[in-house]
Design a protein around this motif. Structure first.
Motif, PDB file in Angstrom:
ATOM      1  N   GLU A  68       0.818  -1.202   0.000  1.00 32.59           N
ATOM      2  CA  GLU A  68       0.000   0.000   0.000  1.00 32.59           C
ATOM      3  C   GLU A  68       0.857   1.260   0.000  1.00 32.59           C
ATOM      4  O   GLU A  68       0.576   2.199  -0.721  1.00 32.59           O
ATOM      5  CB  GLU A  68      -0.925   0.015   1.225  1.00 32.59           C
ATOM      6  CG  GLU A  68      -1.957  -1.089   1.186  1.00 32.59           C
ATOM      7  CD  GLU A  68      -2.861  -1.078   2.409  1.00 32.59           C
ATOM      8  OE1 GLU A  68      -4.078  -0.982   2.209  1.00 32.59           O
ATOM      9  OE2 GLU A  68      -2.344  -1.161   3.543  1.00 32.59           O
ATOM     10  N   LEU A  69       1.882   1.274   0.834  1.00 33.83           N
ATOM     11  CA  LEU A  69       2.717   2.460   0.996  1.00 33.83           C
ATOM     12  C   LEU A  69       4.184   2.069   1.112  1.00 33.83           C
ATOM     13  O   LEU A  69       4.517   1.116   1.820  1.00 33.83           O
ATOM     14  CB  LEU A  69       2.322   3.221   2.273  1.00 33.83           C
ATOM     15  CG  LEU A  69       0.872   3.670   2.399  1.00 33.83           C
ATOM     16  CD1 LEU A  69       0.580   4.128   3.822  1.00 33.83           C
ATOM     17  CD2 LEU A  69       0.574   4.779   1.413  1.00 33.83           C
ATOM     18  N   LEU A  70       5.047   2.807   0.428  1.00 31.55           N
ATOM     19  CA  LEU A  70       6.494   2.683   0.610  1.00 31.55           C
ATOM     20  C   LEU A  70       7.057   4.087   0.477  1.00 31.55           C
ATOM     21  O   LEU A  70       6.809   4.765  -0.519  1.00 31.55           O
ATOM     22  CB  LEU A  70       7.120   1.751  -0.433  1.00 31.55           C
ATOM     23  CG  LEU A  70       8.591   1.382  -0.189  1.00 31.55           C
ATOM     24  CD1 LEU A  70       8.928   0.103  -0.925  1.00 31.55           C
ATOM     25  CD2 LEU A  70       9.579   2.440  -0.531  1.00 31.55           C
ATOM     26  N   TRP A  71       7.808   4.502   1.489  1.00 25.27           N
ATOM     27  CA  TRP A  71       8.366   5.857   1.487  1.00 25.27           C
ATOM     28  C   TRP A  71       9.735   5.826   2.145  1.00 25.27           C
ATOM     29  O   TRP A  71       9.952   5.101   3.129  1.00 25.27           O
ATOM     30  CB  TRP A  71       7.449   6.802   2.252  1.00 25.27           C
ATOM     31  CG  TRP A  71       8.021   8.167   2.464  1.00 25.27           C
ATOM     32  CD1 TRP A  71       8.036   9.201   1.574  1.00 25.27           C
ATOM     33  CD2 TRP A  71       8.654   8.657   3.649  1.00 25.27           C
ATOM     34  NE1 TRP A  71       8.644  10.300   2.129  1.00 25.27           N
ATOM     35  CE2 TRP A  71       9.037   9.987   3.407  1.00 25.27           C
ATOM     36  CE3 TRP A  71       8.947   8.090   4.885  1.00 25.27           C
ATOM     37  CZ2 TRP A  71       9.685  10.763   4.358  1.00 25.27           C
ATOM     38  CZ3 TRP A  71       9.596   8.862   5.831  1.00 25.27           C
ATOM     39  CH2 TRP A  71       9.950  10.184   5.564  1.00 25.27           C
ATOM     40  N   VAL A  72      10.667   6.606   1.595  1.00 19.90           N
ATOM     41  CA  VAL A  72      11.999   6.792   2.177  1.00 19.90           C
ATOM     42  C   VAL A  72      12.256   8.292   2.238  1.00 19.90           C
ATOM     43  O   VAL A  72      12.006   9.018   1.271  1.00 19.90           O
ATOM     44  CB  VAL A  72      13.097   6.096   1.329  1.00 19.90           C
ATOM     45  CG1 VAL A  72      14.478   6.379   1.886  1.00 19.90           C
ATOM     46  CG2 VAL A  72      12.845   4.594   1.261  1.00 19.90           C
ATOM     47  N   ARG A  73      12.757   8.736   3.379  1.00 24.07           N
ATOM     48  CA  ARG A  73      13.079  10.152   3.565  1.00 24.07           C
ATOM     49  C   ARG A  73      14.042  10.604   2.477  1.00 24.07           C
ATOM     50  O   ARG A  73      14.940   9.861   2.070  1.00 24.07           O
ATOM     51  CB  ARG A  73      13.674  10.346   4.967  1.00 24.07           C
ATOM     52  CG  ARG A  73      13.686  11.778   5.426  1.00 24.07           C
ATOM     53  CD  ARG A  73      14.060  11.878   6.878  1.00 24.07           C
ATOM     54  NE  ARG A  73      15.440  11.419   7.074  1.00 24.07           N
ATOM     55  CZ  ARG A  73      15.931  11.046   8.258  1.00 24.07           C
ATOM     56  NH1 ARG A  73      15.186  11.049   9.336  1.00 24.07           N
ATOM     57  NH2 ARG A  73      17.188  10.665   8.352  1.00 24.07           N
ATOM     58  N   GLU A  74      13.882  11.812   2.016  1.00 25.42           N
ATOM     59  CA  GLU A  74      14.623  12.317   0.858  1.00 25.42           C
ATOM     60  C   GLU A  74      16.135  12.183   0.988  1.00 25.42           C
ATOM     61  O   GLU A  74      16.810  11.797   0.044  1.00 25.42           O
ATOM     62  CB  GLU A  74      14.243  13.778   0.574  1.00 25.42           C
ATOM     63  CG  GLU A  74      14.777  14.273  -0.734  1.00 25.42           C
ATOM     64  CD  GLU A  74      14.215  15.622  -1.131  1.00 25.42           C
ATOM     65  OE1 GLU A  74      14.698  16.150  -2.152  1.00 25.42           O
ATOM     66  OE2 GLU A  74      13.332  16.149  -0.446  1.00 25.42           O
ATOM     67  N   ASP A  75      16.692  12.459   2.161  1.00 28.45           N
ATOM     68  CA  ASP A  75      18.156  12.395   2.306  1.00 28.45           C
ATOM     69  C   ASP A  75      18.708  10.972   2.255  1.00 28.45           C
ATOM     70  O   ASP A  75      19.925  10.780   2.160  1.00 28.45           O
ATOM     71  CB  ASP A  75      18.603  13.081   3.608  1.00 28.45           C
ATOM     72  CG  ASP A  75      18.084  12.407   4.860  1.00 28.45           C
ATOM     73  OD1 ASP A  75      16.909  11.975   4.865  1.00 28.45           O
ATOM     74  OD2 ASP A  75      18.842  12.307   5.841  1.00 28.45           O
ATOM     75  N   LEU A  76      17.848   9.961   2.247  1.00 29.25           N
ATOM     76  CA  LEU A  76      18.295   8.563   2.211  1.00 29.25           C
ATOM     77  C   LEU A  76      17.936   7.860   0.907  1.00 29.25           C
ATOM     78  O   LEU A  76      18.228   6.681   0.747  1.00 29.25           O
ATOM     79  CB  LEU A  76      17.681   7.795   3.384  1.00 29.25           C
ATOM     80  CG  LEU A  76      18.091   8.283   4.775  1.00 29.25           C
ATOM     81  CD1 LEU A  76      17.291   7.555   5.845  1.00 29.25           C
ATOM     82  CD2 LEU A  76      19.580   8.085   4.985  1.00 29.25           C
TER      83      LEU A  76
END
Length: 159
Positions: A78-86
């Motif tokens: 449903e959701l996959l997210w990684v913080r921008e700096d990583l």
């Protein structure tokens, strides 16, 4: 006097349509009705299983994550997210591989996901997902890309 059709359904005059905003009670009723329908149609009851993978930084802050559901041997991301700096550090792939292995461990043999064209369909394709279709009409001229992957056994990635 209300009249019913031969199936026993009430007449249209006895029914009311309304619109509104988010309705958690309605969502819960719809989910229960659809789960019962799906179980009857497939012979596979909804067991309300979910899978999450969380990535936190040294201070305990959320740095990325993945959320998915499991039903009848199928895992749906449903959701996959990684913080921008990583995002260039391979953490998305690590989250995805971890979730896929956990899905296998829980008896899944396939996984599906959808991703807008401005998000990450190429990321999923690089990880073995195959496009199965697109829904057009996403704002900005984009599409929703539907992807699928068989979770046959894979050799662990190095490192």
């Amino acid at each position: 006097m209300t009249t019913e059709d031969p199936t026993g359904a009430p007449s249209p005059a006895a029914l009311t349509l309304t619109t509104g905003e988010k309705d958690k009670a309605l969502d819960k009723q719809l989910e229960a009705a659809l789960e019962a329908f799906n179980a009857a149609a497939t012979g596979t009851p909804d067991e309300d299983k979910h899978l999450t993978v969380r990535l936190t930084d040294a201070s305990g802050e959320l740095a990325g994550g993945l959320s998915a559901w499991i039903w009848g041997g199928l895992c749906g991301i449903e959701l996959l997210w990684v913080r921008e700096d990583l995002r260039s550090g391979g953490w998305g792939g690590k989250l995805l591989r971890t979730a896929e292995q956990e899905a296998r461990d829980r008896g899944c043999d396939r996984v599906l996901v959808s991703s807008f064209t401005f998000q990450a369909p190429g990321f999923y394709q690089r990880h073995g997902y195959v496009e199965t279709g697109r829904s057009l009409g996403i704002p900005g001229g984009h599409a929703d890309v539907h992807l699928f992957k068989s979770l046959e056994w894979e050799a662990p990635a190095p490192g």
